[in-house]
Design an enzyme around this catalytic site. Structure first.
Site: not given
Ligand code: CTP
Ligand code: CA
Length: 237
Positions: A33-36, A99
């Site tokens: 995943g990502n930090r969005s 994102a």
């Protein structure tokens, strides 16, 4: 212009907004995943609804759905791509604030991946670290640009989080991305150097295709950024 039109300049418009970071599963319990946070996309959806638009929010975040907005929950980039492709038919505008993961694991294990693998031919347990192979996800924005004005929405807005580096400034990176992506507007978010992901205030530069002008917004709240975005979109409708 009647009072009602002034208040609700997007009345009668159908808009699709994406939000959140996609999650790309490795096995039933893990993902890449990502930090969005998804907050900017939700603000874009909320302000559009306040301005009278019919809003669909294709989201991989789990924030409270703004009033008057229809949410379509998704998890992965592939699910988001399918949902956007469906919802963009007959829409006026698509805003890609999500994102989207550029890559996903090539294989999704059907069971939880164990730290110690099955014994090899020599009978010894295999404790080596696994390697994760990745494959490219489709570029949803590129698909929207390709179908723009025919089957899909005529106005396409992209987002980009950029930092300056030795090669180019935030704006130069933004201009290059706009040229590469071919969307109508690109909202370039300055990140890095004390400007944190998920912060409440952001500084953005709104770039328009075919124009040298830059609209600088902020540091400002995500609702103010969303308002500036819809003002810029209104000029294209
Ligand atoms: N985007 C998309 N589908 C993808 C990746 C990105 O639709 N598979 C959209 C994002 O939602 C955003 C825009 O494209 O609106 C720009 O995303 P960004 O990650 O900045 O661009 P990339 O082309 O993926 O370039 P980079 O190598 O900088 O990640
Ligand atoms: Ca990317």
């Amino acid at each position: 212009l009647t009072a009602a039109e002034g208040d609700r300049p997007l009345a009668g418009r159908r808009v699709v907004v994406t939000a959140g970071g996609t999650r790309e599963p490795l096995d039933p319990v893990r993902y890449l995943g990502n930090r969005s946070s998804g907050k900017q996309g939700y603000a874009v959806a909320r302000v559009a609804a306040q301005r009278g638009a019919d809003v669909v929010l294709v989201t991989s975040a789990e924030l409270p759905v703004p009033q008057g907005v229809r949410a379509v929950p998704v998890e992965t980039a592939l699910e988001m791509a399918r949902a956007v492709e469906q919802e963009a038919v007959g829409a006026d505008v698509v805003v890609m604030a999500a994102a989207v993961a550029d890559f996903r694991p090539a294989q999704v294990a059907g069971h939880k991946i164990k730290k110690t693998h099955e014994a090899g031919p020599d009978g010894a347990p295999d404790e080596s670290a696994p390697t994760v192979a990745l494959v490219r996800n489709p570029d949803i924005l590129a698909g929207l640009v390709a179908g723009r004005g025919e089957a899909l929405a005529p106005v396409v807005v992209g987002f980009a989080a950029e930092t300056g580096d030795e090669a180019a400034s935030v704006l130069e990176h933004g201009r290059a991305k706009l040229a590469r992506k071919g969307c109508d507007l690109l909202v370039v978010n300055e990140v890095g150097a004390g400007l944190t992901f998920g912060a409440d205030e952001s500084t953005v530069h709104i770039l328009r295709r075919g124009s040298e002008d830059v609209l600088d917004v902020g540091p400002a709240s995500k609702d103010v950024v969303a308002g500036a975005l819809w003002d810029a979109v209104a000029e294209l409708l």
